[in-house]
Design an enzyme around this catalytic site. Sequence first.
Site, PDB file in Angstrom:
ATOM      1  N   ASP A  53      15.223  10.064  19.205  1.00 42.84           N
ATOM      2  CA  ASP A  53      14.187  11.087  19.157  1.00 42.84           C
ATOM      3  C   ASP A  53      14.665  12.419  19.728  1.00 42.84           C
ATOM      4  O   ASP A  53      14.373  13.481  19.185  1.00 42.84           O
ATOM      5  CB  ASP A  53      12.962  10.611  19.933  1.00 42.84           C
ATOM      6  CG  ASP A  53      11.687  10.737  19.123  1.00 42.84           C
ATOM      7  OD1 ASP A  53      11.006  11.763  19.275  1.00 42.84           O
ATOM      8  OD2 ASP A  53      11.386   9.832  18.336  1.00 42.84           O
TER       9      ASP A  53
ATOM     10  N   TRP B 260       8.913  10.775  16.868  1.00 41.88           N
ATOM     11  CA  TRP B 260       9.517  10.260  15.638  1.00 41.88           C
ATOM     12  C   TRP B 260       9.672   8.742  15.710  1.00 41.88           C
ATOM     13  O   TRP B 260       9.473   8.041  14.716  1.00 41.88           O
ATOM     14  CB  TRP B 260      10.862  10.935  15.378  1.00 41.88           C
ATOM     15  CG  TRP B 260      10.780  12.434  15.434  1.00 41.88           C
ATOM     16  CD1 TRP B 260      11.516  13.281  16.207  1.00 41.88           C
ATOM     17  CD2 TRP B 260       9.872  13.271  14.692  1.00 41.88           C
ATOM     18  NE1 TRP B 260      11.131  14.576  16.000  1.00 41.88           N
ATOM     19  CE2 TRP B 260      10.125  14.609  15.077  1.00 41.88           C
ATOM     20  CE3 TRP B 260       8.874  13.019  13.753  1.00 41.88           C
ATOM     21  CZ2 TRP B 260       9.420  15.682  14.550  1.00 41.88           C
ATOM     22  CZ3 TRP B 260       8.164  14.089  13.225  1.00 41.88           C
ATOM     23  CH2 TRP B 260       8.442  15.398  13.614  1.00 41.88           C
ATOM     24  N   ASP B 261      10.014   8.224  16.882  1.00 43.77           N
ATOM     25  CA  ASP B 261      10.074   6.773  17.046  1.00 43.77           C
ATOM     26  C   ASP B 261       8.717   6.138  16.764  1.00 43.77           C
ATOM     27  O   ASP B 261       8.631   5.071  16.133  1.00 43.77           O
ATOM     28  CB  ASP B 261      10.499   6.414  18.475  1.00 43.77           C
ATOM     29  CG  ASP B 261      12.001   6.447  18.667  1.00 43.77           C
ATOM     30  OD1 ASP B 261      12.726   6.144  17.710  1.00 43.77           O
ATOM     31  OD2 ASP B 261      12.451   6.756  19.779  1.00 43.77           O
ATOM     32  N   LEU B 262       7.663   6.747  17.268  1.00 46.07           N
ATOM     33  CA  LEU B 262       6.332   6.173  17.116  1.00 46.07           C
ATOM     34  C   LEU B 262       5.894   6.176  15.658  1.00 46.07           C
ATOM     35  O   LEU B 262       5.349   5.183  15.156  1.00 46.07           O
ATOM     36  CB  LEU B 262       5.330   6.942  17.976  1.00 46.07           C
ATOM     37  CG  LEU B 262       5.642   6.961  19.482  1.00 46.07           C
ATOM     38  CD1 LEU B 262       4.635   7.812  20.231  1.00 46.07           C
ATOM     39  CD2 LEU B 262       5.670   5.545  20.038  1.00 46.07           C
TER      40      LEU B 262
END
Length: 396
Positions: A127, A156-158
């Site tokens: 991220d 972005w990970d989420l």
Amino acid sequence: MRVVEAGAFVAAPLGGMTLAQMGADVIRIDTVGGGLDYRRWPVTSDNTSLFWTGLNKSKRSVVLDLTSPEGREIAMALITATGDDAGLFLTNFPPRGWLDYDKLSAQRTDLIQLTLQGDRHGGSAVDYTLNAQLGVPGMTGAEGSDSPVNHVLPAWDLITGQMVAVGLLAAERHRSRTGQGQHVKLALKDVGLAVMAHLGFITEAQLGQPRQRHGNELFGAMGRDFVCADGVRVMVVGLTGKQWRAITDATASGAQFDAIAARLGLDLSQEGGRFLARREIAAVLSEWIAARKFADVCAAFDAHGVCWSRYQDIGELAASDLECSPANPMFARLEQTGVGPVLAPGIPLDFQGSGRLPPGPAPVLGEHTEVVLAELLGIDAAHYGRLRDQGLVGGV
């Protein structure tokens, strides 16, 4: 639905946990001693990772010696085990060796494998490096600053974690209709690029109008923080017409706002007009809020349906916010091994027909190794004992 997961950090474990919290049997495979994220901070005083326990709720845990050919063979057998609702594999490790799709699909032709990558070329990204590439730190922070501002939320990970779950569900639906398995690839960077384009950031730049910093102000409408007479800070937003009218009515500032509109030649019924007049509007609201204690501001805002909130830190959220408690049916208190009693959320989706499953704790590392190998591979107690003596399996 059974999903085998071999992953680490945020997006892949979050995708697996999302499915687990909807009722899927998600089996996480780790190597002996735990994977890359097994001790990821934050940790308790005895080094139990709250990160790991937080992202692996409701899963089953299998530990194998993945450095050995025998351990890797067992892992491949678990991934390709029979069952109409099985044969789904999730990983964010490079798809080679025992993780190679061609090798795995040779054992089960309808295998669905979702491989999460840093970028579409198979390169590494997280991220924080992705944010730097996408320009987000240059749009964040005080107006006029020329230093990048990083932030703590791995957005972005989420988003990617949710796309992992959607991708597996879509591929499983395709398989149920056609009988075909497939290798699905998803790149963290592509997710970031797509979202930046969806929200207009990339098009703005292409048109020669790259997004600038605006501090704590909401871009394109009226929204910012204010301080009450007793020092309590609040966030107030007037994004929609209804929200703007509520602010106007709650503060009885209609005449002042009309004067601002006339002086600047702007239509404050439009969100863009409110953004252009944001400093003048803020001056009026700052004076009104600064003259009143928080309780009075709260009463006025709630009476008129203003979109607002009080700033609070995480300690206050955890200690006193009813929405972050079992009063919210998403939450329950459970006993997490290595941590103690914790407040844990289930899935945010509230299925009105089938109901919402209660949250389950994260497993102890290797807790289900013996039972999973028995269920899926028919390994009896004597065979399992030999594997354990050889150090090929681990668990409690």
